[in-house]
Design an enzyme around this catalytic site. Structure first.
Site, short mmCIF file in Angstrom:
data_model
loop_
_atom_site.label_atom_id
_atom_site.label_comp_id
_atom_site.label_asym_id
_atom_site.label_seq_id
_atom_site.Cartn_x
_atom_site.Cartn_y
_atom_site.Cartn_z
N GLU A 103 -9.77 -1.83 -0.20
CA GLU A 103 -8.53 -1.04 -0.12
C GLU A 103 -8.53 -0.66 1.73
OE1 GLU A 103 -6.74 2.61 -1.02
OE2 GLU A 103 -8.02 2.38 -2.78
N LYS A 142 1.52 3.17 4.49
CA LYS A 142 0.54 3.55 3.23
C LYS A 142 1.41 2.02 2.67
CE LYS A 142 -0.62 6.00 -0.45
NZ LYS A 142 -1.29 7.87 -0.68
N ASP A 163 7.89 9.60 -11.14
CA ASP A 163 7.15 9.19 -10.30
C ASP A 163 5.62 8.71 -10.99
OD1 ASP A 163 5.49 8.75 -7.89
OD2 ASP A 163 5.62 11.32 -7.59
N SER A 173 2.26 5.66 -10.48
CA SER A 173 2.24 4.69 -9.23
C SER A 173 2.27 2.99 -10.03
CB SER A 173 0.83 5.02 -9.53
OG SER A 173 -0.21 4.31 -8.08
N ALA A 174 2.59 2.17 -8.77
CA ALA A 174 3.11 0.86 -8.91
C ALA A 174 1.16 0.21 -8.88
CB ALA A 174 3.32 0.53 -7.34
N ASP A 175 0.53 1.15 -9.00
CA ASP A 175 -0.73 0.39 -9.38
C ASP A 175 -1.16 0.16 -10.71
OD1 ASP A 175 -1.78 1.27 -6.88
OD2 ASP A 175 -2.37 3.12 -7.43
N LYS A 228 -7.10 9.38 -10.51
CA LYS A 228 -7.80 10.50 -9.36
C LYS A 228 -6.65 11.78 -10.33
CE LYS A 228 -6.83 8.39 -5.33
NZ LYS A 228 -6.86 7.26 -5.33
#
Length: 303
Positions: A25, A86, A138, A140-142, A159
Site C-alpha cells: 500500500e 487517502k 465507524d 473500516s472498509a478493510d 491497529k
C-alpha cells in the site's frame, strides 16, 4: 472500458516471467509516517521482498491510472507530495477519473492487487472497528474488502487504536480466515499480544498457500488475513502502550478529528508520546510482514 492499470517495467517483466509479486500500500508513505522515514521505509520494505525472491509492487493512483509498481523517483515524489488523497473502495474510481494523486489504503490496495492478479499483499496493520462504533458506526472498509477480494493480507493484526475484540468478531461474521503465523495470540500492531486468541494457527507458509488455492477451488470469496507478531525486541507491550493510545484517542475527540484523518492523527500523537519508539516498532513490523509475504508469494508461485 479498459482498466486503468499501468505496470512499472519491473512488474511488467515479473508478470511475463511468472515471478512472485507482493503488493504494497501507499498510505504508509503519505499518511502513516513522517519524512524522511516514509521514503526510507518504503525502500527498505521493497528490499526485504526482493531479498526473499519476490518482486515488490507499491500501488498508488497517479495521473488518471492505478500504478502497479513505483520506481524510486515516483516513490520519492509520492513521499514528498502534499494534499494526497487517502483512497478506499468508495473513492478509488472517482480519484482515477479526476486524475487526482491518491495513496491506497488496505481496502483499495486489495482491489487493485486483485485486478492486477496479485495474490499477496503486505501491510503494517489493517483497519477495523473503531472504539465507539456503537454510536458512530465507524468501521473500516478493510474488513469488508477482506471478505470480497481473494488476496492474502499479511500484517501485524489490526491497529491497536481500534476495538480489537469487535474487529475480530466482525471478521468472523464476514467469514474471513484469521491465521496466526507461528502464534496462538492475536498481535496488536506495536504489541505481540492483544490479549485475544487467534482463531487458527499455522506454522508453515506452504499450508497458507494451499488453503488459499483450496478456497478458490471451493468458490469461497475473499482473502485470508495472516497475522504475525513483531520481534520481541521491537515491541511495545500492550500494558505500556494502552494508556498512551487512550490519551491520543481522547485528544482526537477533543479536537473533533473524524473519518480518514483519525488514524494519521493518532499515529502521530502516539509516536510523539513514545519518543519515537512507536514509529521504530511500526517500521520493524512492516519489514517483518514483508518478509513473510514474500515467502508466501514464492510458495504460491511454486505450487
Amino acid at each position: 472500458m479498459t482498466l486503468p492499470l499501468i505496470y512499472s517495467a519491473e512488474i511488467d517483466q515479473a508478470r511475463r516471467d511468472g515471478r512472485p509479486i507482493v503488493a504494497l500500500e501507499s498510505t504508509i508513505i503519505t499518511h502513516g509516517m513522517p519524512a524522511p522515514q516514509n521514503l526510507d521505509t518504503a525502500l527498505a520494505v521493497e528490499a526485504e521482498i526482493r531479498d526473499q525472491g519476490a518482486v515488490p509492487a507499491t500501488i498508488a493512483v497517479l495521473d488518471g491510472a492505478v500504478r502497479i509498481g513505483l520506481d524510486r523517483d515516483r516513490l520519492a515524489d509520492l513521499a514528498a507530495a502534499q494534499a494526497v488523497r487517502k483512497l478506499s473502495r468508495a473513492d478509488l474510481a472517482h480519484a482515477i477519473v479526476a486524475r487526482a494523486t491518491g495513496s491506497t489504503t488496505v481496502a483499495a490496495t486489495m482491489i487493485c492487487a486483485r485486478l492486477a492478479g496479485i495474490a499477496v499483499f503486505a501491510t503494517g496493520g489493517i483497519g477495523g472497528v473503531h472504539r465507539g462504533a456503537a454510536e458512530d458506526f465507524d468501521i473500516s472498509a478493510d474488513l469488508h474488502e477482506l471478505a470480497r477480494s481473494r488476496v492474502n493480507v499479511v500484517c501485524a493484526g489490526a491497529k491497536a487504536i481500534l476495538d480489537l475484540p469487535k474487529t475480530l468478531e466482525v471478521l468472523e461474521t464476514l467469514g474471513v480466515p484469521v491465521i496466526g503465523y507461528r502464534t496462538d495470540r492475536l498481535p496488536a500492531f506495536w504489541s505481540r499480544d492483544s490479549g485475544l486468541a487467534v482463531p487458527m494457527r499455522v506454522d508453515h507458509v506452504d499450508e497458507i498457500a494451499r488453503a488459499h488455492m483450496l478456497r478458490a477451488d471451493m468458490g469461497l470469496e475473499g482473502g485470508q488475513l495472516v497475522v504475525v507478531p513483531l520481534d520481541p525486541s521491537d515491541e511495545i507491550p500492550s500494558d505500556e502502550i494502552a494508556p498512551i493510545v487512550d490519551a491520543a484517542i481522547d485528544a482526537a475527540a477533543k479536537h473533533n478529528i473524524r473519518g480518514k484523518e483519525v488514524t494519521p492523527f493518532l499515529l502521530a500523537r502516539i509516536a510523539e508520546a513514545t519518543q519515537g519508539r512507536a514509529l521504530a516498532a511500526n517500521i520493524a513490523l512492516i519489514r517483518n510482514n514483508a518478509r513473510l509475504a514474500a515467502r508466501l508469494a514464492v510458495a504460491l508461485a511454486a505450487a
